[in-house]
Design an enzyme around this catalytic site. Sequence first.
Site, PDB file in Angstrom:
ATOM      1  N   ARG A 224       4.391  -4.341   9.535  1.00  0.00           N
ATOM      2  CA  ARG A 224       5.010  -3.573   8.445  1.00  0.00           C
ATOM      3  C   ARG A 224       6.453  -4.050   8.310  1.00  0.00           C
ATOM      4  O   ARG A 224       7.288  -3.762   9.150  1.00  0.00           O
ATOM      5  CB  ARG A 224       4.915  -2.081   8.775  1.00  0.00           C
ATOM      6  CG  ARG A 224       3.449  -1.673   8.934  1.00  0.00           C
ATOM      7  CD  ARG A 224       3.222  -0.253   9.380  1.00  0.00           C
ATOM      8  NE  ARG A 224       1.770  -0.012   9.477  1.00  0.00           N
ATOM      9  CZ  ARG A 224       1.190   1.163   9.472  1.00  0.00           C
ATOM     10  NH1 ARG A 224       1.929   2.265   9.410  1.00  0.00           N
ATOM     11  NH2 ARG A 224      -0.114   1.280   9.549  1.00  0.00           N
TER      12      ARG A 224
ATOM     13  N   ASP B 185      -4.492   1.729  -1.900  1.00  0.00           N
ATOM     14  CA  ASP B 185      -4.644   0.266  -1.891  1.00  0.00           C
ATOM     15  C   ASP B 185      -4.123  -0.327  -3.196  1.00  0.00           C
ATOM     16  O   ASP B 185      -4.756  -0.201  -4.244  1.00  0.00           O
ATOM     17  CB  ASP B 185      -6.120  -0.122  -1.721  1.00  0.00           C
ATOM     18  CG  ASP B 185      -6.645   0.170  -0.331  1.00  0.00           C
ATOM     19  OD1 ASP B 185      -5.823   0.421   0.574  1.00  0.00           O
ATOM     20  OD2 ASP B 185      -7.880   0.141  -0.157  1.00  0.00           O
TER      21      ASP B 185
ATOM     22  N   HIS C  81      -3.534   3.969   5.560  1.00  0.00           N
ATOM     23  CA  HIS C  81      -3.510   3.974   4.098  1.00  0.00           C
ATOM     24  C   HIS C  81      -3.810   5.366   3.560  1.00  0.00           C
ATOM     25  O   HIS C  81      -4.668   6.075   4.099  1.00  0.00           O
ATOM     26  CB  HIS C  81      -4.538   2.986   3.548  1.00  0.00           C
ATOM     27  CG  HIS C  81      -4.208   1.562   3.868  1.00  0.00           C
ATOM     28  ND1 HIS C  81      -4.977   0.509   3.468  1.00  0.00           N
ATOM     29  CD2 HIS C  81      -3.172   1.043   4.561  1.00  0.00           C
ATOM     30  CE1 HIS C  81      -4.429  -0.621   3.891  1.00  0.00           C
ATOM     31  NE2 HIS C  81      -3.342  -0.323   4.565  1.00  0.00           N
TER      32      HIS C  81
ATOM     33  N   HIS D 244       3.875  -5.424   3.698  1.00  0.00           N
ATOM     34  CA  HIS D 244       3.483  -6.074   4.953  1.00  0.00           C
ATOM     35  C   HIS D 244       4.014  -7.499   5.064  1.00  0.00           C
ATOM     36  O   HIS D 244       4.300  -8.148   4.060  1.00  0.00           O
ATOM     37  CB  HIS D 244       1.958  -6.072   5.072  1.00  0.00           C
ATOM     38  CG  HIS D 244       1.400  -4.706   5.345  1.00  0.00           C
ATOM     39  ND1 HIS D 244       1.139  -4.248   6.616  1.00  0.00           N
ATOM     40  CD2 HIS D 244       1.100  -3.685   4.501  1.00  0.00           C
ATOM     41  CE1 HIS D 244       0.671  -3.008   6.543  1.00  0.00           C
ATOM     42  NE2 HIS D 244       0.637  -2.639   5.278  1.00  0.00           N
TER      43      HIS D 244
ATOM     44  N   HIS E  90     -11.445   0.223   3.028  1.00  0.00           N
ATOM     45  CA  HIS E  90     -10.324  -0.508   2.461  1.00  0.00           C
ATOM     46  C   HIS E  90     -10.842  -1.547   1.468  1.00  0.00           C
ATOM     47  O   HIS E  90     -11.912  -2.120   1.658  1.00  0.00           O
ATOM     48  CB  HIS E  90      -9.535  -1.194   3.576  1.00  0.00           C
ATOM     49  CG  HIS E  90      -8.429  -2.048   3.039  1.00  0.00           C
ATOM     50  ND1 HIS E  90      -7.292  -1.501   2.479  1.00  0.00           N
ATOM     51  CD2 HIS E  90      -8.301  -3.389   2.918  1.00  0.00           C
ATOM     52  CE1 HIS E  90      -6.509  -2.490   2.068  1.00  0.00           C
ATOM     53  NE2 HIS E  90      -7.100  -3.642   2.321  1.00  0.00           N
TER      54      HIS E  90
ATOM     55  N   HIS F  34      -9.279   2.519  -0.816  1.00  0.00           N
ATOM     56  CA  HIS F  34      -8.395   3.664  -0.570  1.00  0.00           C
ATOM     57  C   HIS F  34      -7.542   3.913  -1.822  1.00  0.00           C
ATOM     58  O   HIS F  34      -7.156   2.954  -2.505  1.00  0.00           O
ATOM     59  CB  HIS F  34      -7.453   3.377   0.602  1.00  0.00           C
ATOM     60  CG  HIS F  34      -8.156   3.081   1.893  1.00  0.00           C
ATOM     61  ND1 HIS F  34      -7.778   2.044   2.725  1.00  0.00           N
ATOM     62  CD2 HIS F  34      -9.197   3.693   2.492  1.00  0.00           C
ATOM     63  CE1 HIS F  34      -8.565   2.039   3.795  1.00  0.00           C
ATOM     64  NE2 HIS F  34      -9.436   3.026   3.679  1.00  0.00           N
TER      65      HIS F  34
ATOM     66  N   HIS G  28       0.835  -1.206   0.000  1.00  0.00           N
ATOM     67  CA  HIS G  28       0.000   0.000   0.000  1.00  0.00           C
ATOM     68  C   HIS G  28       0.868   1.254   0.000  1.00  0.00           C
ATOM     69  O   HIS G  28       2.019   1.216   0.414  1.00  0.00           O
ATOM     70  CB  HIS G  28      -0.861   0.072   1.272  1.00  0.00           C
ATOM     71  CG  HIS G  28      -1.484  -1.210   1.678  1.00  0.00           C
ATOM     72  ND1 HIS G  28      -1.216  -1.825   2.883  1.00  0.00           N
ATOM     73  CD2 HIS G  28      -2.363  -2.003   1.021  1.00  0.00           C
ATOM     74  CE1 HIS G  28      -1.913  -2.948   2.969  1.00  0.00           C
ATOM     75  NE2 HIS G  28      -2.614  -3.088   1.849  1.00  0.00           N
TER      76      HIS G  28
ATOM     77  N   HIS H  20       0.993   4.457   2.171  1.00  0.00           N
ATOM     78  CA  HIS H  20       0.482   4.982   3.434  1.00  0.00           C
ATOM     79  C   HIS H  20       0.632   6.501   3.463  1.00  0.00           C
ATOM     80  O   HIS H  20       1.323   7.096   2.636  1.00  0.00           O
ATOM     81  CB  HIS H  20       1.206   4.324   4.609  1.00  0.00           C
ATOM     82  CG  HIS H  20       0.748   2.918   4.878  1.00  0.00           C
ATOM     83  ND1 HIS H  20       0.278   2.503   6.097  1.00  0.00           N
ATOM     84  CD2 HIS H  20       0.682   1.829   4.073  1.00  0.00           C
ATOM     85  CE1 HIS H  20      -0.056   1.219   6.046  1.00  0.00           C
ATOM     86  NE2 HIS H  20       0.186   0.784   4.834  1.00  0.00           N
TER      87      HIS H  20
HETATM   88 CU    CU Z   1      -0.183  -1.085   4.354  1.00  0.00          CU
HETATM   89 ZN    ZN Z   2      -6.618   0.466   2.399  1.00  0.00          ZN
END
Ligand code: CU
Ligand code: ZN
Length: 168
Positions: free
Chosen positions: A159, A108, A88, A142, A96, A105, A70, A72
């Site tokens: 993370r 995403d 995000h 992740h 999400h 998002h 993602h 962030h």
């Molecule tokens: Cu993330």
């Molecule tokens: Zn998201």
Amino acid sequence: VSAVLLMGTSLLAVNNDHDHKEHKLTRAVAVVQPTQKFKTAGVIHLEQKDGKVSITGKVKGLTPGKHGFHIHQYGDLSADDGSSAGGHYAPKGHEHGGPHKAQHHAGDLGNIVADENGVAMIDKQSDDFELTDVIGRAFVVHAGTDDLTSQPSGDAGARAGLAVIGIS
Ligand code: CU
Ligand code: ZN
């Protein structure tokens, strides 16, 4: 007051001068660094082209399989666990979701997939944001898989690696 006015005038002059030479921002790069307890590393390139941003690169040091990927909110890597990157990137709100769902998002990007050697090749495109919107924010890779459903972030786990998106 006159000193301030003078300063303002000269700044304007400098800006105008630069406008003639400056190119439109079309390329960026993000260097992936591991958080504590992980060995995630890599380089990701971004390019604004034909109304989309292409995201290509290679991330290594992962466990084989899918890893949530993602953009962030913040390009802040100061926390050992990456939590300082915030949630995000989602300037328009939404829930999400996966990048192909109607609601998701802007940040995403689904999952990246690491092979048996822990290497993931990235080749994605997004029209959910302009390149200029994400400069100074961060990619997060992740430890787990984004299920593309769970709120607020796909239950993708820790993370493992972060990368600030910088102009290149
Ligand atoms: Cu993330
Ligand atoms: Zn998201």
